[in-house]
Design an enzyme around this catalytic site. Structure first.
Site, PDB file in Angstrom:
ATOM      1  CB  SER A  60      -0.909   0.037   1.225  1.00  0.00           C
ATOM      2  OG  SER A  60      -1.644   1.258   1.246  1.00  0.00           O
ATOM      3  CB  VAL A  65       8.619   0.135   3.763  1.00  0.00           C
ATOM      4  CG1 VAL A  65       9.607  -0.522   2.807  1.00  0.00           C
ATOM      5  CG2 VAL A  65       9.161   0.094   5.185  1.00  0.00           C
ATOM      6  CB  CYS A  66       4.530   1.215   0.293  1.00  0.00           C
ATOM      7  SG  CYS A  66       4.228  -0.471   0.853  1.00  0.00           S
ATOM      8  CG  ASP A  67       5.957   7.749   1.265  1.00  0.00           C
ATOM      9  OD1 ASP A  67       4.954   8.480   1.187  1.00  0.00           O
ATOM     10  OD2 ASP A  67       7.121   8.193   1.197  1.00  0.00           O
TER      11      ASP A  67
END
Length: 182
Positions: A60, A65-67
């Site tokens: 997501s 971490v995805c950001d």
């Protein structure tokens, strides 16, 4: 969901999870899939053939971490020549568009796999327990061959950015040397 189930590949917060779909490896023909663009239009992966593509897979966009992963690949776009970066998640297309706008991310194309998990099942990254995608990175060359595949062993860890960028740069160099159109 009926699909190949794989265990021992990745963990989520230290707990083993089950991935659905086959493992995709270097040398494999990249599986085709259809996912949704931010405007809800279907995008077929095969329509992007003839170019090098980095597929950055995140659970997501709205998690730390995805950001960071998506921002890092957005910065890497300038290092990749004519290669493109696709970030795939199960976030709704509206949320992806909102996140990109708020983050100032404009070099990465986000695709949503929320509708039918076509990408996740084809690339073996669907986390059965959560209906999210496991963190992974694939690099596909202009001839639709997988030249880099990384299934990150812990969903909360970042992928090996350098390895993916080097693989994409190598695929781009090979594409230019063979004269393939971008």
């Amino acid at each position: 969901m009926t699909s190949t189930e794989r265990t021992g590949v990745t963990t989520f917060r230290g707990n083993p999870v089950t991935l659905l779909g086959p493992a995709v490896a270097v040398g494999d023909q990249a599986p085709d899939f259809t996912a949704l663009a931010n405007d809800m239009a279907p995008v077929r992966f095969s329509s992007l053939s003839g170019t090098t593509r980095v597929i950055s897979v995140v659970p997501s966009l709205e998690t730390p971490v995805c950001d960071m992963q998506t921002r890092r690949f957005n910065e890497a776009v300038t290092e990749l020549g004519e290669a493109s970066v696709l970030t795939v998640s199960v976030d709704l297309p509206f949320a992806q568009a909102r996140w990109c706008g708020a983050a100032g991310v404009d070099g990465v194309r986000t695709l949503s796999d929320h509708r039918d998990l076509a990408f996740g099942l084809a690339y073996g990254v669907v986390i059965k327990e959560f209906r999210l995608l496991a963190r992974a990175v694939f690099v596909v060359d202009a001839a639709d061959t997988v030249v880099h595949a990384e299934y990150v062993p812990e969903v909360g860890q970042a992928p090996n950015f350098d390895a993916a960028v080097i693989a994409a740069q190598g695929a781009e160099t090979a594409r230019r040397a063979t004269g393939r159109a971008a």
